[in-house]
Design an enzyme around this catalytic site. Structure first.
Site, PDB file in Angstrom:
ATOM      1  N   THR A  23       0.872  -1.185   0.000  1.00  0.00           N
ATOM      2  CA  THR A  23       0.000   0.000   0.000  1.00  0.00           C
ATOM      3  C   THR A  23       0.901   1.226   0.000  1.00  0.00           C
ATOM      4  O   THR A  23       1.588   1.500   0.989  1.00  0.00           O
ATOM      5  CB  THR A  23      -0.919   0.006   1.228  1.00  0.00           C
ATOM      6  OG1 THR A  23      -1.772  -1.128   1.177  1.00  0.00           O
ATOM      7  CG2 THR A  23      -1.778   1.267   1.244  1.00  0.00           C
TER       8      THR A  23
ATOM      9  N   LYS B 196      -7.540   1.576  -2.784  1.00  0.00           N
ATOM     10  CA  LYS B 196      -7.154   1.147  -1.437  1.00  0.00           C
ATOM     11  C   LYS B 196      -7.166   2.332  -0.465  1.00  0.00           C
ATOM     12  O   LYS B 196      -7.685   2.230   0.664  1.00  0.00           O
ATOM     13  CB  LYS B 196      -5.764   0.509  -1.475  1.00  0.00           C
ATOM     14  CG  LYS B 196      -5.173   0.147  -0.112  1.00  0.00           C
ATOM     15  CD  LYS B 196      -5.976  -0.939   0.603  1.00  0.00           C
ATOM     16  CE  LYS B 196      -5.416  -1.252   1.988  1.00  0.00           C
ATOM     17  NZ  LYS B 196      -4.137  -1.978   1.964  1.00  0.00           N
TER      18      LYS B 196
ATOM     19  N   LYS C 100      -0.837   4.835   8.740  1.00  0.00           N
ATOM     20  CA  LYS C 100      -0.082   5.006   7.487  1.00  0.00           C
ATOM     21  C   LYS C 100      -1.032   5.252   6.311  1.00  0.00           C
ATOM     22  O   LYS C 100      -0.832   6.162   5.506  1.00  0.00           O
ATOM     23  CB  LYS C 100       0.759   3.759   7.221  1.00  0.00           C
ATOM     24  CG  LYS C 100       1.394   3.716   5.833  1.00  0.00           C
ATOM     25  CD  LYS C 100       1.844   2.308   5.482  1.00  0.00           C
ATOM     26  CE  LYS C 100       2.085   2.184   3.997  1.00  0.00           C
ATOM     27  NZ  LYS C 100       2.382   0.804   3.577  1.00  0.00           N
TER      28      LYS C 100
END
Length: 293
Positions: free
Chosen positions: A93, A168, A243
């Site tokens: 990611t 995502k 994050k």
């Protein structure tokens, strides 16, 4: 099929093991010897380096901590050593800009890149039931889907290069916001002396129903098998959610998007990390509201 798998951490280890379980030759590499040993025990072939893992592979799968790691591994190990026509599938990611940059570099070398971040956490990585959001050329998707199949319960093409990362980032921002909302509601229900199980029964059949409630309930003892019912062992760690929220914040600022709830969710998760909960499951945020902070 020969797969190179680089990055064997909490997610990558289970993913690589499922590739080996499917009968594929998996040449795996990680900087951690313990992670590499676990991959070998699961049927992978331990490679001496990332570059060594890549040589001769039909597909290269990477699962790395950040965009900087992806750029470094691609530049030093993947692009100089991968076969022409090889599929290069990054499941990390990372930011959309990096995903598009490494894809452009791969295309220049006649390789077939894809960004394919995942949803589902460690449990799904171990059981081969992740959801993949894929950014790639439409003509390559069928083969990429086939490579991902041993690790996947759903593989969806989001669009061209970078679209998987965009999906995502947006999905996890939504997940964080909804988990905070569910957590606030349970904490309020507790203050009102409303039984948690009874509240769950009502809300799960009412307009408050959502995945964070019915599949990943943050209240202990409500759903068996969730991190909440296992001491908030991840799952998906709070630090990783933070994050992803920071990636969403940066994307919003760079595009001029307005995301006040996303930014507030980032602030709350940052507070929870600072409270020592970086390695707890992200659903443990409910304890922030129970404590009244």
């Amino acid at each position: 099929m020969q797969i190179a798998f680089i990055g064997l951490g909490n997610m990558g280890g289970g993913m690589a093991a499922n590739q080996a379980k499917a009968g594929r030759i998996v040449r795996a590499f990680d900087v951690s010897k313990d992670a590499l040993d676990r991959a070998a025990a699961a049927g992978c072939v331990a490679a001496a380096s990332a570059a060594d893992a890549v040589k001769g592979a039909n597909a290269v799968v990477t699962m790395l901590p950040s965009g900087a790691h992806v750029r470094a591994v691609y530049e030093a190990d993947v692009l100089p050593n991968a076969e022409q026509g090889a599929m290069l599938i990054d499941c990390s990611t990372i930011d959309v800009e990096t995903a598009r940059a490494v894809a452009a570099d791969a295309i220049k070398r006649a390789m077939r890149p894809a960004d394919a971040p995942v949803s589902g956490g460690m449990s799904a990585a171990n059981t081969g039931s992740l959801a993949f959001m894929v950014g790639c050329a439409e003509k390559d998707f069928t083969e990429i889907e086939s490579v991902l199949a041993p690790m996947s319960r759903a593989t969806i093409r989001a669009g061209d290069y970078g679209a998987g990362q965009a999906a995502k980032i947006c999905n996890n921002m939504l997940l964080a916001i909804s988990m905070i909302g569910v957590s606030e509601a349970f904490a309020l229900a507790e203050k009102l002396n409303l039984d948690a199980g009874r509240f769950f029964e009502i809300a799960s059949k009412s307009s408050g129903q959502c995945w964070s409630l019915t599949s990943y309930c943050p209240w202990p003892g409500v759903i068996e098998g969730t991190p909440a019912s296992n001491g908030y062992k991840p799952g998906f760690a709070t630090a990783l959610m933070l994050k992803d929220l920071r990636l969403a914040r940066d994307a919003a600022r760079s595009t001029g998007a307005v995301s006040p709830l996303g930014e507030h969710a980032e602030e709350l998760y940052a507070n929870w990390v600072e409270a020592g909960q970086a390695h707890s499951d992200f659903s443990s945020i409910v304890e922030l509201f129970r404590r009244g902070h």
